[in-house]
Scaffold this active site. Structure first.
Site, short mmCIF file in Angstrom:
data_model
loop_
_atom_site.label_atom_id
_atom_site.label_comp_id
_atom_site.label_asym_id
_atom_site.label_seq_id
_atom_site.Cartn_x
_atom_site.Cartn_y
_atom_site.Cartn_z
N GLY A 1 41.24 58.01 7.35
CA GLY A 1 41.32 57.29 6.10
C GLY A 1 41.59 55.81 6.29
O GLY A 1 41.22 55.21 7.32
N ASP B 1 42.36 62.00 -0.97
CA ASP B 1 42.62 61.37 -2.28
C ASP B 1 41.39 60.72 -2.89
O ASP B 1 41.44 60.25 -4.02
CB ASP B 1 43.72 60.31 -2.14
N MET C 1 48.45 66.07 -4.28
CA MET C 1 48.31 64.85 -3.50
C MET C 1 47.76 63.73 -4.38
O MET C 1 47.16 63.97 -5.41
CB MET C 1 47.38 65.07 -2.31
N GLU D 1 51.45 62.82 -6.46
CA GLU D 1 52.64 62.44 -5.69
C GLU D 1 53.05 60.98 -5.87
O GLU D 1 54.23 60.64 -5.74
CB GLU D 1 52.43 62.72 -4.21
N ILE E 1 49.26 73.39 1.96
CA ILE E 1 48.30 74.49 1.91
C ILE E 1 46.90 73.94 1.61
O ILE E 1 45.91 74.35 2.22
CB ILE E 1 48.72 75.51 0.84
#
Length: 440
Positions: A178, A209, A252, A308, A362
């Protein structure tokens, strides 16, 4: 943005005939090599076309990805390396597998190595041996999540990295990662340029994201919100299973709320979606807690999906911590919401039952779904095409349904975020029914 910002660097003039045969029919040309003039418009709207025609300006465009008629690197003497960096993301193994297969079977590059545990693998003190990669070794890795190469965060010494590339005789380095990884890849490119070395640096954008600039879709994102889609259903069941039941689901999204928004739209059971791009009040007549209470008094259950990075303004004045990549560590908005809801409703003797769910790891380690798997393969194939033609300091992008080549500096110049005045956020508001604003 200028036209120069979108220009991709090339190591030299490609002069080696490609081993690819792209003619579908003996007498036809249904599919062929990309040419220098093949471009993908940044703004493909009719309005922009009319404006450019009127002013005579050349519209902004990206270089189109695809195979080239001539190569810069001779496949018989080329050695390629692959490294995965940052957090886990669905599709990493798919990309590794497709890179190896494309290099080996299509271009006949037989010397391919994997660098273990991110950029650490280039630094001698960590003692991470390289891995030889061939089609047999990577044949079934796409069936599992994670990465067979391992990963790590954090900056490493660029001089040592380039020294190791020279020692290993690497001509092409594929960096899968990223924003932080791409910053590192660009720094490697700059050191290579300083030494006048002919080594291609290729970025393959990995961010769960979906927040990389000028790329409309990154791999892993679709699997992430698809997996979250199923978790939303379970969280909703928990909420409706109790009187005034509340489920807080943290997903996320450090700087951008795409996973939360897409997951909520896909399942359409969330009553509130809170993302980093929005500001809201916790207390007060129009604040979140009172809006939540009004909702519970009417519906007797609520599902809250929170990214988040949402609500970080509530932690202003707190000690700022950073991870190994230099990213600011977000305070836990999920637990903060849980505590604030509990505190308010207990103080008002308002009955409720609250469940807090954080499935982040997960989701990150899940194997890629069907569409993501296909997308990973096409990203990898196009990365190999461009690298073999001598392109460098670029990432494989995707824009207006085309794969593109995007200079790394343009890709990391800012984050892709949800437009709070745009159609996507309006769709979320219509789906959840939450107020347009929760500010007093």
């Amino acid at each position: 943005m200028t036209h120069e910002d979108l220009r991709v660097e090339t190591l030299g003039i490609p002069q080696i005939k490609s081993p690819l045969n792209l003619t579908v029919f003996p007498q036809g040309s249904a599919f062929g090599f990309v040419e220098r003039h093949d471009r993908v418009l940044f703004d493909a709207s009719l309005e922009n076309f009319k404006s450019c025609r009127k002013t005579g300006e050349t519209p902004f465009s990206f270089e189109k990805a695809g195979p080239h008629k001539h190569l810069y690197f001779d496949p018989s003497t080329t050695k390629a390396a692959i490294v995965t960096c940052g957090g886990l993301c669905p599709g990493l193994n798919n990309v590794i597998r497709s890179l190896v297969n494309e290099l080996h079977f299509r271009y006949h590059v037989t010397r391919i190595i994997g660098i273990q545990y991110g950029f650490e693998g280039f630094i001698d003190k960590y003692n991470h041996p390289v891995i030889d990669l061939d089609p047999d070794r990577i044949n079934n890795i796409h069936l599992s999540g994670g990465t067979i190469l391992g990963s790590s965060r954090g900056k490493q010494d660029v001089v040592q990295i380039v020294n190791k590339l020279i020692e290993l005789e690497v001509k092409i380095l594929f960096c899968i990662g990223g924003d932080g990884t791409l910053h590192g890849a660009h720094a490697i490119y700059e050191e290579i340029s300083r030494r006048n070395l002919n080594i291609s640096i290729v970025g393959i954008p990995k961010t769960i994201d979906n927040d990389i600039n000028l790329i409309d879709k990154s791999f892993g994102f679709e699997t992430a919100f698809t997996t979250a889609h199923d978790i939303i259903r379970s969280a909703h069941n928990e909420a409706v299973g109790a009187y005034n039941g509340i489920a807080v689901l943290k997903l996320m999204g450090r700087d951008s709320g795409f996973i939360a928004a897409y997951a909520a739209l896909s399942m359409q059971l969330a009553n509130f979606v809170l993302i980093p791009e929005m500001t809201f009040d916790m207390e007060g007549p129009k604040g979140f807690l009172n809006v939540l209470k009004d909702h519970l008094q009417s519906r007797h259950h609520a599902l809250i999906v929170v990214a988040e990075g949402a609500g970080q303004h509530f932690f202003e004045g707190s000690v700022v911590e950073r991870d190994a990549s230099g990213n600011i560590k977000n305070k836990d908005i999920g637990l903060y919401l849980k505590d604030k809801i509990t505190e308010k409703f207990n103080s008002e003797d308002f009955p409720f039952s609250l469940k807090y769910i954080d499935p982040s790891y997960i989701i990150r380690s899940a194997p890629a779904n069907a569409n993501d798997s296909k997308f990973c393969s096409l990203l990898a194939q196009n990365a190999v095409h461009a690298a073999m033609a001598g392109k460098t300091d670029f990432v494989i992008g995707h824009w207006n349904n085309f794969f593109t080549l995007l200079p790394i500096p343009a890709s990391v110049s800012k984050r892709n975020k949800i437009d709070m005045e745009g159609e996507l956020w309006w769709n979320v508001l219509e789906t959840t029914g939450q107020p347009v604003t929760m500010k007093n």
